[in-house]
Design a protein around this motif. Structure first.
Motif, PDB file in Angstrom:
ATOM      1  N   GLU A   1       0.796  -1.220   0.000  1.00 58.24           N
ATOM      2  CA  GLU A   1       0.000   0.000   0.000  1.00 58.24           C
ATOM      3  C   GLU A   1       0.836   1.281   0.000  1.00 58.24           C
ATOM      4  N   GLU A   2       2.056   1.241   0.537  1.00 60.41           N
ATOM      5  CA  GLU A   2       2.814   2.487   0.657  1.00 60.41           C
ATOM      6  C   GLU A   2       3.505   2.853  -0.651  1.00 60.41           C
ATOM      7  N   ASP A   3       3.648   4.187  -0.854  1.00 63.81           N
ATOM      8  CA  ASP A   3       4.333   4.661  -2.063  1.00 63.81           C
ATOM      9  C   ASP A   3       5.849   4.445  -1.950  1.00 63.81           C
ATOM     10  N   HIS A   4       6.377   4.633  -0.724  1.00 66.60           N
ATOM     11  CA  HIS A   4       7.823   4.438  -0.507  1.00 66.60           C
ATOM     12  C   HIS A   4       8.015   3.366   0.549  1.00 66.60           C
ATOM     13  N   PRO A   5       7.802   2.075   0.138  1.00 67.41           N
ATOM     14  CA  PRO A   5       7.838   0.996   1.139  1.00 67.41           C
ATOM     15  C   PRO A   5       9.164   0.888   1.891  1.00 67.41           C
ATOM     16  N   LYS A   6      10.286   1.139   1.210  1.00 69.37           N
ATOM     17  CA  LYS A   6      11.601   0.943   1.847  1.00 69.37           C
ATOM     18  C   LYS A   6      11.750   1.889   3.049  1.00 69.37           C
ATOM     19  N   GLN A   7      11.471   3.183   2.801  1.00 72.50           N
ATOM     20  CA  GLN A   7      11.606   4.170   3.873  1.00 72.50           C
ATOM     21  C   GLN A   7      10.630   3.881   5.012  1.00 72.50           C
ATOM     22  N   GLN A   8       9.405   3.457   4.623  1.00 71.28           N
ATOM     23  CA  GLN A   8       8.359   3.167   5.621  1.00 71.28           C
ATOM     24  C   GLN A   8       8.779   1.985   6.509  1.00 71.28           C
ATOM     25  N   LEU A   9       9.366   0.933   5.860  1.00 72.04           N
ATOM     26  CA  LEU A   9       9.840  -0.236   6.624  1.00 72.04           C
ATOM     27  C   LEU A   9      10.922   0.184   7.621  1.00 72.04           C
ATOM     28  N   MET A  10      11.860   1.017   7.132  1.00 77.78           N
ATOM     29  CA  MET A  10      12.966   1.451   7.983  1.00 77.78           C
ATOM     30  C   MET A  10      12.439   2.262   9.166  1.00 77.78           C
ATOM     31  N   ASP A  11      11.452   3.117   8.922  1.00 78.41           N
ATOM     32  CA  ASP A  11      10.919   3.948  10.008  1.00 78.41           C
ATOM     33  C   ASP A  11      10.105   3.111  10.989  1.00 78.41           C
ATOM     34  N   THR A  12       9.246   2.196  10.468  1.00 75.54           N
ATOM     35  CA  THR A  12       8.337   1.428  11.313  1.00 75.54           C
ATOM     36  C   THR A  12       9.092   0.453  12.220  1.00 75.54           C
ATOM     37  N   PHE A  13      10.060  -0.263  11.645  1.00 75.27           N
ATOM     38  CA  PHE A  13      10.719  -1.342  12.428  1.00 75.27           C
ATOM     39  C   PHE A  13      12.171  -1.026  12.808  1.00 75.27           C
TER      40      PHE A  13
ATOM     41  N   ALA B   1      16.282  -3.469   5.000  1.00 74.40           N
ATOM     42  CA  ALA B   1      15.068  -3.140   4.242  1.00 74.40           C
ATOM     43  C   ALA B   1      15.182  -3.632   2.806  1.00 74.40           C
ATOM     44  N   GLU B   2      16.381  -3.434   2.230  1.00 71.31           N
ATOM     45  CA  GLU B   2      16.620  -3.870   0.845  1.00 71.31           C
ATOM     46  C   GLU B   2      16.462  -5.392   0.741  1.00 71.31           C
ATOM     47  N   ALA B   3      16.994  -6.120   1.739  1.00 73.07           N
ATOM     48  CA  ALA B   3      16.928  -7.583   1.729  1.00 73.07           C
ATOM     49  C   ALA B   3      15.491  -8.061   1.832  1.00 73.07           C
TER      50      ALA B   3
END
Length: 750
Positions: free
Chosen positions: A408-420, A427-429
């Motif tokens: 759902e997110e437009d920038h999943p990588k940044q969102q993953l890094m911020d959330t977890f 995040a890349e892996a």
């Protein structure tokens, strides 16, 4: 006006720079010399390789020519080496590659060759388009860890690629395979050794870093040549060579006597010394046979197939096989000396002559550095992997949320890094994970890998922190190499054995190398020598140059030594076999030996080692000398009797009996006991008879019980018994009395 250093202008002369020729030559020659020493002729102490061999190994690794892979054409390997790493001729590279594959040239071949790679007869290998090659297990050991930052790389000659400065070298290659090369002003020569013995010595050095060279030589007793042979160098010489890094090793062929029935036998040579071409060796022996330099040998045959088998037939059954072989060892390459000059690039930078201990120590230091670098590299790789695995575990624990963010997110990588709170790598892996790895089992696998890597990381950190653990690991690696090339393996079994050279009398060997034939030695008044074939009975038929005549002639054998005594008190030794033949008038003695022009020959005779000689000068001084003392080994001769002008040596007679009869030019005779004359190796001697003027005319030694005998001019023989000589018997150095009636007018006993 002085001449200008700058040449006349020829257009644009902005770039012309005056240079002093001397300094320019010095600078350029030094650069050439350094390049030869560093990049061509001397091996590196750490991996035992020169740049060309290192580049061949590296190119073969890049071509994936591992021992379990297929062979590749040598032309392809050489092309890669030349094109990428080694800007020299293809033939030079191919020659180096071929040598690495020859089991008679290299103790532990680095290349496994298929096709014709040459042979011990000196035949060349087939062209590189026909032959194929791959690496051996030894080569893979040398390269072990090269991809794990174990060593440094440098740019290649065109800076398009990279090449290793040195190989990791898990095998003691410098000493195991040896090396030889000629640089500028220095050379290197290292014989091959046994790898298992080197490993034992290295392990001992790890346990006891201050071990002496003596302790190491107990484990590495000497070289181990690929072609076998027998080392006859004394143990103390070997020890000295390993202590200083310089010396030589005497190596002999291995042979045995083979019975042929009915008392006949032949000698079979099964191993020849290292770097001796078999065909050339046989040619040399055949040439000596034709030249009659090997009278004990009748024939030589090469019956070699895969193994060496050179058959030597003796002249007859009674020949001593040991003596026959000694004569061959002396004259041919069946025995040679292999030099040791452990001149290597120490730490890859400085040419230095190292001892056995220093070479092993530097190899161990290199292995330690490789271990530390590989461990650090592995540590870094584990940390990277643990980081990724940590990210995976977070993803599994929050799988639904992760899937939602990605969908759902437009920038999943940044969102993953911020959330977890993930790192960029994590995040890349996660984003690169495959859907199939989302199954339940995967989480268990990841936890297992995470725990295992954490444990390995802990062990590596302990290893890097402990010097003792590092040496323990190196010891374990070396023990594995020893197991692989142990004395019970076909490749690791010692081939060169040790023995003491049998002590044969030098004269026996000398005789064994000369065909025994009768000759008559003729000496003229003017000092010309020759040897006539056979034992001549009549000397009256001999011819001489005008104004010359016969001085003396005697029978001899070609194996005899001829002693010549001169008026200067010197003895010269000439082999009867080296005398010029009897076709002309011979040669002047002064051409054969360094005899002074103002001296003449007193006498010449066949050397008898058991004999003793009585020497006397014109003035009446004399002494006894053992004949063995008079043999000279050089052209200069040996000074035995010291005489000062105007006195000169006049008489040399072989001693028989127990009394001396001496007669002076004044015709006075004196008889006294031989025991009154001292025995000396050199000197002036003692007074034998006293004269107012004149000197000695003749001397004879005789047994007093048999009486004194002489011949007169008419060849009549006179004998005076002990009682009849009573009035002439006196003390040494007295004047004597007038000669008895019937004594020759010549004043000589015969």
């Amino acid at each position: 006006m002085g001449k200008s250093l700058i040449p006349p202008g020829g257009g644009d002369d902005n770039n012309i720079e005056p240079v002093d020729l001397k300094s320019a030559l010095e600078e350029r020659y030094l650069a050439y010399a350094l390049s030869t020493i560093m990049h061509r002729a001397l091996p590196d102490v750490r991996d035992g390789l020169k740049p060309v061999h290192r580049r061949i190994m590296h190119a073969m690794r890049l071509l994936r020519l591992n021992p379990d892979q297929a062979y590749a054409k040598c032309a392809r390997i050489v092309g890669d080496v030349m094109g990428k790493f080694h800007p020299h001729g293809d033939q030079a590279i191919y020659d180096a590659l071929v040598r690495l594959a020859q089991d008679f040239a290299v103790r532990y071949p680095l290349v496994d060759g298929q096709g014709n790679f040459g042979n011990i007869d000196g035949d060349n290998a087939a062209a590189m388009r026909y032959t194929e090659a791959r690496m051996t297990d030894v080569a893979t050991l040398l390269l072990d860890g090269i991809t794990e930052d174990a060593i440094d790389f440098r740019p290649t000659y065109n800076e398009e690629d990279e090449e290793p400065i040195v190989l990791p070298g898990a095998f003691p290659n410098l000493l195991a395979n040896g090396s030889s090369g000629i640089a500028v002003g220095m050379a290197t020569s290292i014989p091959p050794h046994n790898a298992a013995e080197l490993c034992d010595a290295a392990l001992h050095l790890i346990k006891k870093p201050d071990a002496t060279v003596e302790e190491l030589v107990a484990m590495v007793p000497g070289p181990d040549f690929p072609t076998g042979g027998i080392l006859v160098e004394p143990a103390e010489q070997i020890l000295e060579a390993y202590r200083t890094g310089r010396g030589a090793f005497r190596l002999r062929a291995r042979w045995h006597k083979e019975d042929g029935g009915r008392g006949t036998w032949v000698i079979v040579v099964t191993e020849i010394p290292y770097q001796v071409q078999k065909s050339r060796l046989i040619e040399k022996i055949a040439e000596l046979l034709i030249a009659k330099k090997l009278p004990l040998l009748d024939d030589i045959r090469d019956e070699s197939a895969e193994d060496i088998r050179i058959v030597l037939e003796p002249k007859n059954r009674s020949v001593d096989p040991e003596l026959l072989m000694e004569s061959l060892f002396k004259l041919t390459d069946l025995e040679n000396r292999f030099p040791l000059n452990m001149n290597v690039l120490s730490h890859g930078k400085v040419p230095n002559v190292l001892s056995l201990r220093d070479v092993l120590k530097e190899w161990l230091e290199h292995r330690k550095e490789v271990l530390i670098r590989r461990s650090r590299y592995r540590h870094g790789e584990i940390e990277k992997r643990l980081e990724v695995l940590g990210g995976y575990l977070i993803a599994y624990l929050n799988l639904d949320e992760v899937i939602r963010i990605i969908r759902e997110e437009d920038h999943p990588k940044q969102q993953l890094m911020d959330t977890f709170s993930l790192t960029d790598n994590q995040a890349e892996a996660i984003l690169n994970m495959r859907l199939r790895s989302l199954r339940k089992l995967e989480e268990f696998e990841i936890r297992k890998e995470f725990d295992a890597l954490t444990e390995e990381k802990k062990q590596i950190e302990e290893l890097l922190a402990s010097d003792a653990k590092q040496w323990q690991t190196i010891g374990w690696e070396i023990a594995n190499v020893r197991k692989k090339f142990g004395p019970d393996t076909p490749l690791g079994k010692r081939r060169t054995t040790f023995a003491e050279a049998p002590n044969h009398d030098v004269s026996d060997i000398h005789h064994a190398m000369i065909e025994k034939e009768p000759v008559t030695v003729v000496v003229s008044e003017k000092g010309w020598l020759r040897a006539m074939k056979g034992h001549l009975a009549d000397f009256s038929a001999l011819t001489f140059k005008e104004g010359d005549k016969l001085k003396l002639a005697f029978h001899a054998e070609t194996t005899d030594k001829i002693l010549i005594f001169t008026t200067g008190g010197k003895f010269y030794t000439i082999g009867a076999n080296t005398l010029p033949g009897g076709r002309g008038h011979g040669e002047p003695v002064r051409i054969m030996v360094d005899m002074e022009n103002d001296q003449d020959i007193v006498t010449a005779f066949v050397h008898n080692p058991a004999g003793k000689l009585l020497l006397a000068s014109h003035e009446g001084n004399g002494f006894v000398v053992p004949e063995t003392e008079t043999v000279a080994n050089t052209r200069k001769g040996k000074q035995i009797m010291n005489v000062k002008a105007p006195d000169e040596a006049k008489i040399c007679s072989r001693i028989t009996g127990d009394h001396v009869a001496i007669v002076g030019e004044n015709r006075k005779l004196l008889v006294f006991a031989l025991a009154d004359i001292p025995e000396m190796g050199r000197g002036k001697g003692v007074r034998l008879q006293k004269y107012k003027d004149g000197g000695v005319s003749d001397i004879r030694t005789f047994a007093i019980e048999q009486g004194l005998t002489w011949q007169d001019a008419a060849d009549r023989t006179f004998t005076r018994s002990k009682d009849e000589l009573a009035e002439w018997i006196g003390a040494r150095a007295s004047a004597g009395r007038m000669v008895p009636k019937g004594f020759p007018r010549s004043g000589r006993f015969s």
